[in-house]
Design a protein around this motif. Structure first.
Motif, PDB file in Angstrom:
ATOM      1  N   LEU A  55      -6.479   3.281  -1.890  1.00 44.28           N
ATOM      2  CA  LEU A  55      -6.756   2.709  -0.575  1.00 44.28           C
ATOM      3  C   LEU A  55      -7.357   3.750   0.363  1.00 44.28           C
ATOM      4  O   LEU A  55      -8.358   3.490   1.040  1.00 44.28           O
ATOM      5  N   SER A  91     -11.942  -7.058  -5.393  1.00 46.96           N
ATOM      6  CA  SER A  91     -11.017  -6.055  -5.928  1.00 46.96           C
ATOM      7  C   SER A  91     -10.186  -6.642  -7.073  1.00 46.96           C
ATOM      8  O   SER A  91      -9.894  -5.956  -8.057  1.00 46.96           O
ATOM      9  N   GLN A 139      -3.112  -4.909  -6.433  1.00 47.92           N
ATOM     10  CA  GLN A 139      -4.114  -3.983  -5.923  1.00 47.92           C
ATOM     11  C   GLN A 139      -5.116  -4.676  -5.013  1.00 47.92           C
ATOM     12  O   GLN A 139      -5.607  -4.081  -4.059  1.00 47.92           O
ATOM     13  N   THR A 183      -6.500  -4.633   2.832  1.00 49.11           N
ATOM     14  CA  THR A 183      -6.058  -4.049   4.102  1.00 49.11           C
ATOM     15  C   THR A 183      -7.067  -3.042   4.628  1.00 49.11           C
ATOM     16  O   THR A 183      -7.115  -2.776   5.832  1.00 49.11           O
ATOM     17  N   GLY A 184      -7.882  -2.486   3.744  1.00 55.17           N
ATOM     18  CA  GLY A 184      -8.900  -1.531   4.176  1.00 55.17           C
ATOM     19  C   GLY A 184      -9.884  -2.147   5.148  1.00 55.17           C
ATOM     20  O   GLY A 184     -10.285  -1.519   6.138  1.00 55.17           O
ATOM     21  N   GLN A 233      -1.812   3.567  -5.766  1.00 52.32           N
ATOM     22  CA  GLN A 233      -2.406   2.497  -4.957  1.00 52.32           C
ATOM     23  C   GLN A 233      -2.783   3.018  -3.579  1.00 52.32           C
ATOM     24  O   GLN A 233      -3.843   2.679  -3.041  1.00 52.32           O
ATOM     25  N   SER A 235       0.821  -1.217   0.000  1.00 49.25           N
ATOM     26  CA  SER A 235       0.000   0.000   0.000  1.00 49.25           C
ATOM     27  C   SER A 235       0.852   1.264   0.000  1.00 49.25           C
ATOM     28  O   SER A 235       0.378   2.332  -0.407  1.00 49.25           O
ATOM     29  N   VAL A 267      -3.622  -4.775  -1.622  1.00 48.26           N
ATOM     30  CA  VAL A 267      -3.706  -3.448  -1.004  1.00 48.26           C
ATOM     31  C   VAL A 267      -5.133  -3.169  -0.528  1.00 48.26           C
ATOM     32  O   VAL A 267      -5.349  -2.704   0.596  1.00 48.26           O
ATOM     33  N   SER A 268      -6.098  -3.469  -1.366  1.00 49.04           N
ATOM     34  CA  SER A 268      -7.495  -3.175  -1.042  1.00 49.04           C
ATOM     35  C   SER A 268      -7.984  -3.925   0.187  1.00 49.04           C
ATOM     36  O   SER A 268      -8.753  -3.397   0.986  1.00 49.04           O
ATOM     37  N   ALA A 285     -10.699   0.835  -6.599  1.00 49.69           N
ATOM     38  CA  ALA A 285      -9.504  -0.001  -6.782  1.00 49.69           C
ATOM     39  C   ALA A 285      -9.177  -0.131  -8.264  1.00 49.69           C
ATOM     40  O   ALA A 285      -8.008  -0.197  -8.657  1.00 49.69           O
TER      41      ALA A 285
END
Length: 463
Positions: A66, A112, A295, A301-302, A62, A49, A298-299, A284
């Motif tokens: 996020l 995502s 990605q 982790t939200g 990215q 991220s 990374v997504s 995303a």
């Protein structure tokens, strides 16, 4: 209005019946297994991220994607939503919210991934993606893509707009006596100034706002938990016990059993982290990335930051405060959360107000993009400006609508978004598994650097 409210409440109750809870939570569990417990890659996702994907195609970074997704998820669901879940479903709802977050990480990853894989580049040179394109390009089911886009465009007015402005107006009126319409006008003005610039302006604001608001709110929660440290053990016991109790009885809560805890915990958990709804994957798809797995990591982790961390802290704050102060009124989720933060002398109300104001405003910004892209899928780029104008006006309208009705409308529209999105992730789960295995175990700097091919304009291409 009363008759309309009853109709909406009835529909909402049916949509959020046991069947949807099983479908949603079952999807979380299924995708957790299918992806090989992708939650184990959480650390890698956090590292990615803040790592630039050199040469990636997209509209925003990215990290920007996020923070915009977090802006839309870290909202009133983390504050008022948690209080409402406890008020309606008992302390056990907190555990169901948390479990929704833990297993929902896999669903956020999956939705995502397919959003990026099937995204397209428009004539204007911007990226456009989400469940609607996964349904159309991946499953060849455009009619389902249309349904999702319709629900997304409408849901934005509820979960992302009306609910947020309503919660802010109610809190400001409760604490400072300022008329709700005044709060609505102020929020409407700031919203219009930001969203008129599109995703790049929204992202710039969110990149700066989200970290600050999250840190300040978290500090407030930690202070309260330190004040109530003697009650934390009892709070954890109540949360775990009443999550599965046939009938929960505590403080002012009578008659709320496991179904109520599960229903409101999962519903508010979804409202908070949006895993399974297909909203965050829309932004995303705009991220600069070379492949969908990066990605997706990374997504996901939200969901971790939003529910596993922030919602859990709020839940512990609310329940421990209720145990420490049995006289706290359980009848209103907002009042319950307000009373909890009131335990911090002077600063408590200010922290809560700041948190709610910034959380709600950031959510309004993030969801404006989701709804706009749903509308653009249906009608093309000509709808973008009119949609932004209408969305801005709804900020003012939402501040004056009764809170219960606003929540019911938002819950119903959330449920309708889930259905076509779940179809997409389940039927494309084989694609998700193959893409995941393709990059599993490879160092982040050694992944495939072949750009993802895009259709220049899906509407002018053969279907």
């Amino acid at each position: 209005m009363e008759a309309f409210g009853k109709i909406v409440s009835t529909i909402d109750g049916w949509l959020w019946g046991p069947w949807l809870l099983v479908l949603l939570f079952g999807t979380h569990l299924y995708l957790t297994v299918r992806t090989g417990f992708i939650q184990r890659k959480l650390g890698l996702g956090i590292k990615l991220s803040v790592t630039k994907d050199k040469g990636g195609q997209g509209d925003v970074s990215q990290f920007g994607a996020l923070t915009t997704a977090l802006a839309s998820t870290i909202g009133t669901g983390n504050i008022i939503g948690v209080g409402t879940a406890v008020a309606l479903g008992g302390p056990g709802a907190v555990l169901w919210m948390w479990l929704t977050g833990v297993f929902g990480i896999a669903t956020k990853y999956s939705e995502s991934l397919i959003a990026v894989k099937y995204r397209v580049k428009t004539k204007q040179g911007t990226m456009l993606g989400g469940a609607m394109f996964a349904l159309e390009r991946g499953l060849k089911q455009r009619w389902l893509g249309i349904l999702f886009a319709v629900f997304a465009a409408l849901a934005a007015f509820g979960i992302g707009d009306g609910v947020q402005s309503n919660a802010v107006a109610d809190l400001v009126y409760r604490n400072f006596g300022i008329a709700k319409w005044i709060s609505g006008v102020v929020m409407m003005a700031f919203t219009g100034l930001v969203i008129i610039g599109g995703i790049k302006t929204i992202t710039k604001v969110c990149e700066r706002l989200v970290p600050v608001m999250s840190i300040i709110y978290t500090i407030g929660c930690i202070i309260i938990l330190v004040i109530h440290r003697a009650y934390l053990g009892a709070a954890v016991v109540e949360i775990c016990t009443y999550a599965f109790a046939p009938k929960a009885v505590t403080g002012g809560l009578l008659g709320y059993g496991v179904m109520a805890a599960a229903r409101f915990g999962i519903a508010r958990g979804l409202f908070s982290n949006e895993s399974g709804m297909g909203s965050a994957p829309i932004v995303a798809a705009a991220a600069k990335t070379m492949n969908p797995v990066r990605q997706a990591l990374v997504s996901m982790t939200g969901t971790f930051w939003d529910t596993v961390v922030v919602c859990l802290m709020t839940g512990l704050v609310v329940v421990s405060s209720a145990i420490a102060n049995p006289a706290i009124d359980y009848s209103n989720g907002g009042a319950l959360t307000n009373a909890a933060f009131g335990q911090i002398p002077i600063l408590g109300t200010l922290i809560l107000t700041f948190g709610l104001l910034t959380f709600a405003f950031s959510t309004i910004l993030g969801w404006s993009y989701y709804g706009e892209k749903g509308a653009e899928y249906l009608f093309g780029s000509k709808i973008v400006i009119p949609y932004r104008v209408l969305y801005t006006i709804i900020v003012l309208v939402g501040a004056a609508i009764p809170l219960g009705l606003v929540w019911d409308i938002a819950d119903a529209l959330n449920a309708l978004m889930i259905l076509p999105n779940i179809v997409a992730v389940l039927l494309l789960s084989k694609v998700i598994v193959l893409e995941t295995k393709k990059y599993d175990g490879i160092h982040i700097d050694d992944v495939d650097t072949t750009p993802i091919p895009f259709m220049e304009d899906l509407r002018n291409a053969p279907r």
